[in-house]
Write a protein that holds these residues in place. Structure first.
Motif, mmCIF file in Angstrom:
data_model
loop_
_atom_site.group_PDB
_atom_site.id
_atom_site.type_symbol
_atom_site.label_atom_id
_atom_site.label_comp_id
_atom_site.label_asym_id
_atom_site.label_seq_id
_atom_site.Cartn_x
_atom_site.Cartn_y
_atom_site.Cartn_z
ATOM 1 N N LYS A 447 0.837 -1.206 0.000
ATOM 2 C CA LYS A 447 0.000 0.000 0.000
ATOM 3 C C LYS A 447 0.870 1.254 0.000
ATOM 4 N N VAL A 448 1.895 1.267 0.851
ATOM 5 C CA VAL A 448 2.767 2.449 0.927
ATOM 6 C C VAL A 448 3.498 2.646 -0.399
ATOM 7 N N ASP A 449 3.944 1.546 -1.007
ATOM 8 C CA ASP A 449 4.680 1.638 -2.265
ATOM 9 C C ASP A 449 3.801 2.254 -3.355
ATOM 10 N N ASN A 450 2.556 1.845 -3.439
ATOM 11 C CA ASN A 450 1.660 2.399 -4.456
ATOM 12 C C ASN A 450 1.408 3.885 -4.224
ATOM 13 N N VAL A 451 1.252 4.276 -2.956
ATOM 14 C CA VAL A 451 0.996 5.687 -2.648
ATOM 15 C C VAL A 451 2.209 6.545 -3.009
ATOM 16 N N ASP A 455 2.298 9.482 -5.800
ATOM 17 C CA ASP A 455 2.506 10.866 -5.383
ATOM 18 C C ASP A 455 3.756 11.471 -6.006
ATOM 19 N N GLN A 456 4.796 10.644 -6.209
ATOM 20 C CA GLN A 456 6.051 11.166 -6.744
ATOM 21 C C GLN A 456 6.138 11.090 -8.268
ATOM 22 N N GLY A 457 5.034 10.679 -8.905
ATOM 23 C CA GLY A 457 5.030 10.626 -10.362
ATOM 24 C C GLY A 457 5.971 9.597 -10.937
ATOM 25 N N MET A 458 6.182 8.479 -10.229
ATOM 26 C CA MET A 458 7.100 7.442 -10.697
ATOM 27 C C MET A 458 6.415 6.468 -11.650
ATOM 28 N N GLN A 459 5.138 6.667 -11.934
ATOM 29 C CA GLN A 459 4.426 5.815 -12.876
ATOM 30 C C GLN A 459 3.281 6.627 -13.473
ATOM 31 N N ASP A 460 2.811 6.216 -14.652
ATOM 32 C CA ASP A 460 1.687 6.906 -15.264
ATOM 33 C C ASP A 460 0.374 6.341 -14.728
ATOM 34 N N ASP A 461 -0.710 6.742 -15.331
ATOM 35 C CA ASP A 461 -2.023 6.330 -14.826
ATOM 36 C C ASP A 461 -2.232 4.812 -14.908
ATOM 37 N N ARG A 462 -1.494 4.165 -15.787
ATOM 38 C CA ARG A 462 -1.644 2.720 -15.944
ATOM 39 C C ARG A 462 -0.589 1.935 -15.149
ATOM 40 N N GLN A 472 12.249 0.444 -13.078
ATOM 41 C CA GLN A 472 11.124 0.637 -12.175
ATOM 42 C C GLN A 472 11.504 0.123 -10.794
ATOM 43 N N LEU A 473 11.335 0.951 -9.788
ATOM 44 C CA LEU A 473 11.759 0.625 -8.427
ATOM 45 C C LEU A 473 10.537 0.384 -7.541
ATOM 46 N N HIS A 474 10.552 -0.744 -6.846
ATOM 47 C CA HIS A 474 9.580 -1.044 -5.807
ATOM 48 C C HIS A 474 10.348 -1.367 -4.531
ATOM 49 N N TYR A 504 12.166 8.230 -4.041
ATOM 50 C CA TYR A 504 11.348 7.391 -3.163
ATOM 51 C C TYR A 504 11.484 7.853 -1.708
ATOM 52 N N GLU A 505 12.695 8.226 -1.303
ATOM 53 C CA GLU A 505 12.911 8.708 0.067
ATOM 54 C C GLU A 505 12.099 9.971 0.328
#
Length: 751
Positions: A447-451, A455-462, A472-474, A504-505
C-alpha cells in the motif's frame, strides 16, 4: 564316603536365586534315548518324510491349495486358499460347511501319512514320535507364516491365520495324535476351544515376530503397508512382546537410519512414519516414547534439523493454478500438508494428568517407563516442534526462513499466513509476535509503495514507469527491530537507481514524517532484460548480480560510441579489480557475479579475472535461457542448425562447462556470504568488546560464567556464543592489554 560327597548337592554361588539355573557342572545323560542303531538311522528319514507329508496336508508351498470345495457359495462367501495373496478378502472367506469338511477329509485320507504313523511308532516308539511330530509342526507353523504372509499386507489378515490354525493345523495335529494313540485317523476330530486358542496364540506370535523383522520396511513404505500395523496390534498384547518389538526396532533404526550416510530429510521422513504408525499401534504412546528417544537425540545433534523442519512447514502445497504441487525431494512437504489437515484440537496443549472431567481417561500402561511423558494427541507437528529443549530455536529459524520468503517477489503470501495461524495455536501469539510484524510489514509495504509511486510521479495512470531506461523501483519497508539481521554487502548502485531511491525517500518522508529510510541494496530481486546480437535474455536475479552486468552495459555503450566515431572496437571487457573499484564491492562477490553470468553464457572469461560480453554464441552451442522468450529459442536453434558434424560434441562440452560454471558461481556466492557474515561478526565483536569493558569497569572483576550470563542479558537479541568462544574472545582482549586475569581466574580491566 567319596561317592556320597560327589553326589551331594552343592549350592552354587549366588544363593537361592542362582540355584534355579542349571549349574555348569551338571552333565546331561550320555544316552537320552535308548534306540537300536537301526532305529537311530531311520530318525532323519522319518523326520524328513513327516515334514514333507504334513507340509502338503497343511497347504504350505502350494498356491493352489483350497480347503474343501472350490466354489463360491451365495450368502456364505468364497473358499479358503492357504496362500494369502491368492485368497479372497479374509472377511469374505466362508465358514466351512459340512460339504467342505467332507471333501477335505476325503482329500486328506489319501495321504500316506496315516499309513506311515503306525509303522514309525513301532520303530521309534509312541512318545519319541510325538516329540518328533511336535518339532516338525513347530517348524511348519513358522514356515507357513513366512511363506504366506511375508511382504503381504492386507486388512483382517488375522482372520485368515485363525482359519488355517483351527481348520487345518489344529485338526491335523489332533488327527495325528489320535492315530498315534490307536484311534481311527479318518474319524471326525473336534478341536477343543482352549487347545485351538493356544495354537492361535502361537501362530499370532510367529506372525508378530515376522512383522517385527519387517517393521522398518513397513514404516518406510507407510502408504502401502499400513495394514501390517493391525497384525502387530494382535501381537503386542503383553509387556514381553512390547519390549521385544521396541528393542528390536530401536536397534534396526540405529543400524539402518541413524548414521551420517542418511540425510536429515530421510531421517525426518522415517520419523514421521514412525509417529503415525506407532500412534495407531499404541495410542497411549509408550512404545513410541521408547523408540523415539534415540531418533530425537540424534536429530537434535544435526545442525540442519530445524532448517529442514521449518522449510517443510513453509513449503507450497499448491501451484499457481491451485493444483497440488509436485513434491520437491529436497523439501519435507509432508509437514505442510500435516499442518493444514490437523485441527486445532490435535495441536492443543497436553491434557493434564488430573483432568477430572475426562471420561476417556485410562491409566498409563504397566510397562511405561518412569520418565514416560504423559501426553495426549501428540501428532507429527507437535512431536517435531517439541524436538528441541526450547521453542526459541524453532522460532528463530522460522523468522529467518520466513524473512527469505517474504522478501521474494510473490503475488500473495497466503501460505505464510496459513502457517502462522496454525503455529500460533501450538506456540502461542507471544512467541510468534515477531513473525506477525514481519508479515504485516510486507503487506503494508504494498500500500505504501503504491501511494509513494503515485505521489512522486514514478508511474503513469496505468502503472507504467516514467523513468529513463524503463527502470522501475519497488520497495519493501521493514521494521528494523523485528527482522533478523541480514549480512549487508555494500556496493554502489547505478545512477538511475540511485535517483529513484532519492525520489522514493522524499515520498516516504512526506508520508511518514518521523521516519527515515535506510536502503539495503543487497536484498531483493531484480528483473533484468539483456539484448545481445543473437539472443534475448530475461530473468530475475539478485541485486549485486544485476549491478555487475549493468557495469558491462555502460562499457558496451562507450564501445558503441567509439564505433560510431569510426574507431575499431572489441566486446566490452572488465576485470575483477576494476569492477571492485568502480562498484565498491567485495572482489569475491564480483567474481561470484561474473561466474554466474558465465554460467548463463552472457559473459566469458578471456583472461585471469578478466571477463567480456559474449555477444554471439559459438556455432553448435545452445544458450541456457532462464525465462527466455521465443526469439532466444529461435536463435539457439539457428545456431545449432549451422553447426558442423562435431557440433554435438562441442555442445556437450559447452553444457558441461556451463554446469561447472554454475557450480563455481554457487561456491563463490557461498564464499562471499561467508565473508559478509565474518565481517558482521567482527562488527558485533567490537560491540561485545565495549560491553565487556563497560561491565568490568562498573562492577569490578568477574569470572567467565558471570560475564557470559551478563552478556546474555544486556546484549540485544542475546549473546550467540558459547563459553569456549567467549573465553577465546577474552584471551584476545588480554593480548591487546585491555584485560588481565585477576586472583581466582576472574577477568579485570587493566589499569
Amino acid at each position: 564316603m567319596s561317592t556320597v560327597q560327589t553326589l551331594a548337592p552343592v549350592s552354587p554361588p549366588g544363593g537361592v536365586f542362582a540355584s534355579v539355573f542349571s549349574p555348569s557342572w551338571v552333565k546331561p545323560p550320555k544316552y537320552r534315548q535308548r534306540f537300536t542303531p537301526a532305529a537311530l538311522s531311520t530318525i532323519p528319514d522319518t523326520k524328513a518324510t513327516l515334514h514333507a507329508l504334513l507340509r502338503s496336508l497343511l497347504g504350505i508351498g502350494d498356491e493352489t491349495f483350497i480347503y474343501g470345495q472350490d466354489r463360491w457359495v451365495p450368502n456364505l462367501g468364497g473358499p479358503f486358499h492357504s496362500h494369502f495373496e491368492s485368497c479372497s478378502p479374509p472377511d469374505q472367506i466362508r465358514h466351512p460347511t459340512l460339504a467342505d469338511h467332507a471333501a477335505q477329509d476325503a482329500e486328506e485320507a489319501q495321504s500316506p501319512l496315516w499309513r506311515n504313523l503306525p509303522r514309525w511308532r513301532s520303530v521309534v516308539g509312541s512318545e519319541p514320535l510325538k516329540k518328533l511330530l511336535a518339532a516338525v509342526l513347530n517348524d511348519l507353523m513358522t514356515e507357513f507364516v513366512t511363506w504366506s504372509y511375508a511382504g503381504v499386507y492386507r486388512h483382517s489378515l488375522h482372520l485368515h491365520l485363525e482359519f488355517w490354525v483351527q481348520h487345518l493345523f489344529a485338526r491335523i495335529t489332533q488327527k495325528a495324535l489320535a492315530s498315534l494313540d490307536g484311534s481311527a485317523a479318518s474319524s471326525t476330530i473336534s478341536v477343543p476351544d482352549a487347545e485351538a486358542k493356544k495354537w492361535k496364540d502361537m501362530a499370532t506370535a510367529r506372525l508378530g515376530a515376522l512383522r517385527v523383522d519387517e517393521l522398518f520396511d513397513i514404516v518406510v513404505d507407510w502408504d502401502t503397508t499400513a495394514p501390517a500395523i493391525d497384525d502387530l496390534r494382535h501381537f503386542t498384547t503383553n509387556p514381553a512382546t512390547r519390549s521385544y518389538l521396541t528393542h528390536n526396532f530401536a536397534n534396526v533404526l540405529q543400524t539402518r537410519l541413524l548414521h551420517p550416510g542418511a540425510s536429515t530429510i530421510n531421517i525426518l521422513q522415517v520419523y514421521i512414519s514412525v509417529i503415525r504408525s506407532f500412534r495407531i499401534l499404541d495410542p497411549k504412546g509408550v512404545l513410541l516414547d521408547r523408540v523415539a528417544k534415540k531418533v530425537r537425540r540424534y536429530l537434535r545433534e544435526r545442525e540442519d534439523t530445524v532448517k529442514v523442519i521449518v522449510a517443510g512447514l513453509l513449503s507450497d502445497t499448491v501451484d499457481e493454478d491451485g493444483q497440488p504441487s509436485t513434491p520437491d525431494p529436497e523439501t519435507l512437504a509432508d509437514l505442510a500438508v500435516e499442518l493444514t489437515n490437523n485441527s486445532a484440537q490435535d495441536g492443543g496443549a497436553d491434557a493434564s494428568e488430573f483432568d477430572w472431567n475426562d471420561m476417556d481417561w485410562v491409566p498409563d500402561p504397566v510397562d511405561a517407563a518412569p520418565d514416560y511423558m504423559k501426553s495426549k494427541n501428540i501428532d507429527v507437528i507437535g512431536s517435531l516442534i517439541t524436538l528441541f529443549d526450547t521453542k526459541d530455536v524453532f522460532v528463530k529459524e522460522l523468522q529467518n526462513t520466513l524473512a527469505e520468503r517474504l522478501l521474494k517477489n510473490k503475488a500473495d503470501f497466503n501460505q505464510e499466513i496459513s502457517v502462522l495461524e496454525h503455529l500460533k495455536i501450538r506456540l502461542g501469539d507471544a512467541a510468534l509476535q515477531g513473525c506477525e510484524v514481519m508479515l504485516r510489514d510486507v503487506l503494508d509495504s504494498r500500500k505504501v509503495d503504491n501511494v509513494i509511486r503515485r505521489d512522486q510521479g514514478m508511474q503513469d495512470d496505468r502503472g507504467r514507469p516514467r523513468q529513463a531506461d524503463d527502470v522501475q523501483l519497488h520497495a519493501k519497508i521493514l521494521s528494523r527491530l523485528f527482522w533478523p539481521t541480514v549480512p549487508e554487502q555494500a556496493f554502489h548502485v547505478p545512477q538511475v537507481v540511485l535517483e529513484q531511491q532519492q525520489t522514493y525517500e522524499r515520498g516516504f518522508e512526506a508520508l511518514k514524517q518521523s521516519r527515515k529510510l535506510t536502503w539495503l541494496n543487497a536484498i531483493g530481486q531484480v528483473e533484468v532484460e539483456l539484448e545481445l546480437e543473437d539472443r534475448f535474455y530475461r530473468d530475475e536475479v539478485l541485486p549485486w548480480q544485476a549491478v555487475v552486468i549493468y557495469a558491462f552495459q555502460e562499457a558496451d555503450a562507450n564501445a558503441e560510441a567509439k564505433a560510431e566515431a569510426g574507431f575499431a572496437t572489441s566486446p566490452a571487457q572488465k576485470t575483477v579489480t576494476s569492477l571492485a573499484s568502480e562498484l565498491a564491492m567485495s572482489p569475491t562477490l564480483i567474481r561470484s557475479a561474473c561466474i554466474f553470468w558465465v554460467s548463463k553464457r552472457i559473459l566469458t572469461e578471456v583472461g585471469r579475472d578478466t571477463f567480456a560480453v559474449l555477444e554471439r554464441l559459438p556455432a553448435g552451442i545452445d544458450a541456457v535461457m532462464g525465462g527466455g522468450d521465443d526469439a532466444g529459442a529461435a536463435a539457439g536453434a539457428a545456431a545449432a542448425a549451422g553447426a558442423t558434424g562435431g557440433a554435438g560434441r562441442r555442445a556437450d562440452d559447452s553444457n558441461a562447462t556451463a554446469a561447472a560454471a554454475a557450480v563455481a558461481a554457487e561456491a563463490a556466492a557461498a564464499q562471499a556470504a561467508k565473508e559478509a557474515e565474518e565481517a558482521e561478526r567482527q562488527q558485533k565483536m567490537a560491540m561485545y568488546h565495549q560491553f565487556v569493558v563497560s561491565m568490568l569497569t562498573n562492577q569490578g572483576a568477574m569470572p567467565l560464567p558471570r560475564i557470559a550470563m551478563m552478556l546474555g542479558i544486556v546484549v540485544p537479541g542475546g549473546f550467540p556464543f558459547s563459553n569456549e568462544e567467549l573465553k577465546e574472545f577474552l584471551a584476545g582482549m588480554i593480548k591487546e592489554g585491555v584485560l588481565h586475569v585477576a586472583h581466582g581466574g576472574a577477568y579485570k580491566v587493566s589499569s
